[in-house]
Design an enzyme around this catalytic site. Structure first.
Site, PDB file in Angstrom:
ATOM      1  N   SER A 121       0.869  -1.276  -0.015  1.00 15.52           N
ATOM      2  CA  SER A 121       0.127   0.201  -0.030  1.00 15.52           C
ATOM      3  C   SER A 121       0.814   1.147  -0.141  1.00 15.52           C
ATOM      4  CB  SER A 121      -0.749  -0.224   1.071  1.00 15.52           C
ATOM      5  OG  SER A 121      -1.518   1.431   1.344  1.00 15.52           O
ATOM      6  N   ARG A 122       0.861   2.018  -0.824  1.00 15.05           N
ATOM      7  CA  ARG A 122       1.692   3.069  -1.153  1.00 15.05           C
ATOM      8  C   ARG A 122       1.354   4.480  -0.260  1.00 15.05           C
ATOM      9  NH1 ARG A 122       1.132   1.648  -6.802  1.00 15.05           N
ATOM     10  NH2 ARG A 122       2.506  -0.293  -6.811  1.00 15.05           N
ATOM     11  N   ILE A 123       0.397   4.390   0.320  1.00 19.72           N
ATOM     12  CA  ILE A 123       0.158   5.431   1.416  1.00 19.72           C
ATOM     13  C   ILE A 123       0.496   4.966   2.591  1.00 19.72           C
ATOM     14  CG2 ILE A 123      -2.027   6.579   2.274  1.00 19.72           C
ATOM     15  CD1 ILE A 123      -1.725   7.211  -0.733  1.00 19.72           C
TER      16      ILE A 123
END
Ligand code: ATP
Ligand code: MG
Length: 504
Positions: free
Chosen positions: A356-358
């Protein structure tokens, strides 16, 4: 300006220029219409018998129109008139708790829906200046996700995996978990079987999800145009709530089938086939949808729209054309592995390929603290498991590490349709961090997982509320939890002394 006009001029209705053409050919949901010389892409048209259509292409000879209704009722030679507007769908608060088809018409037999507004299907996504960074988490109630692959409100997280590995289940759990969290959910079902959709709706109804859910369904038997428009309509319905400052979660189940239907339509429209016979604009098809997610600025209401698109792979191949396109246009992916699913590790999330890039930026302090080394520990355990298949004797230390890994695996598994509350997740992982669960056998660990929440609630009624509210492991919380664990293990010991089979 308006008020300065004389009364007589005000009453004159606005003039609408309509063009009239006629149907030259109609098949597979696409009508070829002659005579619409100045039509534009996305324009609304109406056939002689009242059926609507949308212009999706044109050449020197004719305009190509997708039929939004029963194509059997359209005949060659029928008149077609254009409207000076783009295709719009009804949206509004009255859609909550309803099931609509791919063009926003109710299909649940509960009568018509009074719309609050009409939104264009291909509504332009908010620009950069209208957006804000994502800072709030969207809790799914799935331990692996909340602790290791956290999703933020306004993020796009792809769910990717082979057939029957629990893709839909993950999305449905996320929807169920929004109960009482003030998040509106839109479930978009495109291209799948209607029976499967109905069984999911039945489960959701049982879980009390309907008051905050809108289901947009166009199953495999629906006209191709409906299946093609379905995800955009779902996004438009979601946008209405986002613009009102609400948090929205939209699930697209699934986009592989959506791409297939677009390929079928494009081939019928005689567009040049490209890679895997998909048309050249297939990337645009999904990217224009994905960019509609996000978080609006506080001045614009501060609403968010989170997307959970689902895409299917063939034999675990995530490098497929549609799949890799979607990976590149989302902010992370949850990769489901068939091998893990059959091993019994469910949800079968492959922690090596999921991301998850967040990331941890949106997690609450307690999850951040408890989850920081979990991914590494789990990866080490999997690696060791692989190596120990070759060796028979293990050192004391290795055995201890194996036991810890097994415990972690035991905690991470969970059944579908039972998302956990934040406090329940925190209690479980706090127990894991305190290293008190390794003494338990697998059945006893399962019992701990199912009993500890109620046990804590019974012993410390206000503790759950404190954890839920603050999401922090304060000294007061940890001391109370330690007390609960001591009591639990005392009770377990007494049960064992009595020879209770389940306890051991
Ligand atoms: P499809 O390719 O047909 O869309 P899918 O990948 O969406 O399938 P699901 O329909 O979600 O998969 O699940 C497939 C089966 O696995 C269902 O019978 C479901 O009950 C079961 N299943 C999914 N997740 C879990 C879980 N966490 N625990 C136990 N069973 C599960
Ligand atoms: Mg599915």
């Amino acid at each position: 300006m308006e008020s300065s006009k004389p009364e007589t001029i005000k009453n004159i209705p606005t003039l609408e220029v309509k063009e009239v053409g006629y149907v030259r050919e109609v098949k597979k949901g696409i009508a070829k219409v002659k005579g619409l010389l100045s039509c534009i892409y996305g324009q609304l048209v109406e056939f002689e018998n009242g059926i609507k259509g949308m212009v999706v292409g044109f050449n020197l000879r004719e305009a190509q129109v997708i039929v939004l209704g029963e194509e059997r009722r359209i005949n060659v030679g029928d008149k077609v008139v254009t409207f000076s507007e783009f295709f719009r769908v009804p949206v509004g608060d009255n859609f909550l708790g309803r099931i609509v088809n791919g063009i926003g018409e109710p299909i649940d037999g509960k009568g018509s829906i009074i719309a609050s507004d009409y939104y264009p299907v291909f509504k332009e996504a908010p620009g950069v200046m209208a957006r804000e960074p994502i800072t709030e988490p969207l809790l799914t109630g799935i331990k692996v996700l909340d602790f290791m692959i956290p999703i933020g409100k306004g993020q796009r997280e792809l769910i990717i995996g082979d057939r029957q590995v629990g893709k839909t289940s993950i999305a449905l759990d996320a929807v169920i978990n929004q109960k009482g969290r003030n998040v509106i959910c839109i479930y978009c079902w495109t291209g799948g079987s209607h029976t499967a959709f109905e069984s999911f709706m039945h489960r959701l109804k049982e879980k009390g999800v309907f008051p905050y859910l809108v289901a947009v369904c166009s199953s495999a038997a629906s006209p191709p145009a409906e299946q093609y428009l379905c995800p955009y309509v779902a996004a438009s319905i979601g946008e209405y709530f986002m613009c009102k400052g609400k948090d929205v979660l939209v699930v697209f189940d699934d986009l592989t089938k959506h791409a297939w239907i677009y390929r079928q339509m494009s081939l019928l429209l005689e567009r040049a086939p490209g890679r895997e016979a998909y048309p050249g604009d297939i990337f645009y098809l999904h990217s224009q949808l994905m960019e509609r997610a996000g978080r609006l600025k506080a001045e614009l209401g501060g609403g968010t729209m989170t997307f959970l698109p689902i895409v299917e792979t063939l034999q675990g191949d995530i490098t497929g054309y549609i799949q890799s396109n979607l990976v590149s246009m989302t902010d992370g992916q949850i990769y489901l592995n068939t091998g893990l699913f059959h091993e019994g590790f469910r949800p079968a999330i492959d922690l090596g390929l999921s991301v998850s890039r967040i990331g941890s930026r949106v997690q609450c302090p307690a999850i951040k603290e408890l989850g920081k080394s979990l991914r590494l520990e789990y990866a080490r355990y999997r690696e060791m498991l692989r190596l120990t298949k070759l060796r028979t004797r293990l050192s004391e230390e290795a055995l201890e590490r194996m036991k810890r890994g097994q415990t972690l695996e035991g905690i991470l598994t969970q059944d579908n349709f039972f998302p956990l509350q934040l406090s329940e997740e925190i209690i479980l992982f706090y127990a894991y961090q305190r290293k008190i669960l390794e003494v338990l056998t697998p059945p006893a660990l399962e019992k701990f997982k199912s009993d500890i929440f109620d046990f804590t609630k019974h012993l410390q009624p206000r503790l759950i509320e404190t954890i839920e509210k603050k999401g922090e492991l304060t000294a007061e919380v940890t001391t109370a939890l330690e007390g609960v664990f001591v009591e639990y293990f005392k009770k377990l010991k007494r049960a064992r002394a009595r020879g209770d089979a389940a306890a051991s």
